[in-house]
Design a protein around this motif. Sequence first.
Motif, mmCIF file in Angstrom:
data_model
loop_
_atom_site.group_PDB
_atom_site.id
_atom_site.type_symbol
_atom_site.label_atom_id
_atom_site.label_comp_id
_atom_site.label_asym_id
_atom_site.label_seq_id
_atom_site.Cartn_x
_atom_site.Cartn_y
_atom_site.Cartn_z
ATOM 1 N N ASP A 73 -38.156 -29.970 16.774
ATOM 2 C CA ASP A 73 -38.975 -29.310 17.795
ATOM 3 C C ASP A 73 -40.142 -28.560 17.155
ATOM 4 O OD1 ASP A 73 -39.732 -28.565 20.344
ATOM 5 O OD2 ASP A 73 -38.028 -27.229 20.685
ATOM 6 N N GLU A 99 -47.461 -23.600 22.947
ATOM 7 C CA GLU A 99 -46.455 -24.264 22.108
ATOM 8 C C GLU A 99 -45.184 -23.443 21.962
ATOM 9 O OE1 GLU A 99 -46.393 -27.325 21.340
ATOM 10 O OE2 GLU A 99 -48.447 -27.682 21.991
ATOM 11 N N ALA A 122 -43.990 -29.091 17.690
ATOM 12 C CA ALA A 122 -44.845 -27.976 18.096
ATOM 13 C C ALA A 122 -46.032 -27.818 17.158
ATOM 14 C CB ALA A 122 -44.025 -26.678 18.150
ATOM 15 N N GLY A 176 -40.032 -34.829 26.901
ATOM 16 C CA GLY A 176 -40.933 -33.772 26.448
ATOM 17 C C GLY A 176 -42.292 -33.884 27.099
ATOM 18 N N VAL A 228 -36.877 -38.616 23.880
ATOM 19 C CA VAL A 228 -37.331 -37.250 23.580
ATOM 20 C C VAL A 228 -38.808 -37.103 23.924
ATOM 21 C CG1 VAL A 228 -37.761 -35.596 21.709
ATOM 22 C CG2 VAL A 228 -35.549 -36.751 21.860
ATOM 23 N N LEU A 261 -41.677 -24.944 23.066
ATOM 24 C CA LEU A 261 -40.620 -25.011 22.059
ATOM 25 C C LEU A 261 -39.312 -24.466 22.627
ATOM 26 C CD1 LEU A 261 -40.529 -25.148 18.566
ATOM 27 C CD2 LEU A 261 -39.802 -22.854 19.134
ATOM 28 N N ALA A 275 -32.291 -29.492 15.738
ATOM 29 C CA ALA A 275 -33.189 -29.661 16.879
ATOM 30 C C ALA A 275 -34.416 -28.783 16.709
ATOM 31 C CB ALA A 275 -32.464 -29.318 18.175
ATOM 32 N N ILE A 294 -33.373 -31.265 23.255
ATOM 33 C CA ILE A 294 -33.373 -32.073 22.028
ATOM 34 C C ILE A 294 -32.006 -32.020 21.348
ATOM 35 C CG2 ILE A 294 -34.339 -32.261 19.694
ATOM 36 C CD1 ILE A 294 -37.040 -31.367 20.907
ATOM 37 N N LEU A 308 -37.858 -26.948 25.292
ATOM 38 C CA LEU A 308 -37.384 -28.250 24.806
ATOM 39 C C LEU A 308 -36.190 -28.182 23.856
ATOM 40 C CD1 LEU A 308 -40.718 -30.186 24.177
ATOM 41 C CD2 LEU A 308 -39.054 -30.522 26.012
ATOM 42 N N LEU A 309 -36.000 -27.072 23.171
ATOM 43 C CA LEU A 309 -34.953 -26.960 22.153
ATOM 44 C C LEU A 309 -33.560 -27.371 22.651
ATOM 45 C CD1 LEU A 309 -34.308 -26.179 19.229
ATOM 46 C CD2 LEU A 309 -34.012 -23.840 20.024
#
Length: 142
Positions: free
Chosen positions: A111, A85, A115, A44, A40, A89, A107, A96, A92-93
Amino acid sequence: MRTVADRIRHAVSFELIGFLIVVSMGLLLFDLSLQDIGVVAIAGSIIATLWVYVFNYLFDRVLMRFQGHARKSFRQRLLNSLLFEIGLLLVLLPFIAWYLQVSLLEAFILDAALALFYLVYSLGFNWAYDLVFPIEPQAARH
């Protein structure tokens, strides 16, 4: 504005330091395996490295257009960090949730914690970076 080399130094150093902190905290606070938090964090980090370069370039272009320079006030630093951020966010959500095989809510919690950490971290890091590597007057005019 900053040079390409300076932007690359900024993005890489930001992500390396952040990566070390995130892995350490993921192991301690979220009871994730080293592999899970590592994957992750690496994914990320790669996404965030690309995003930080593009986002900060665009943010600086907006500042140059409206105020004639890329120096940021405290309020602009807060806005920069917050918008960065929120965008990260959202990106990436889904990753994840898929990788950890958890619900979107679970997630989102992880996340959001990342963040929140990066919101504070980016504000402090960018402020310190600007003090250590100030924008050169001739670079600010380009």
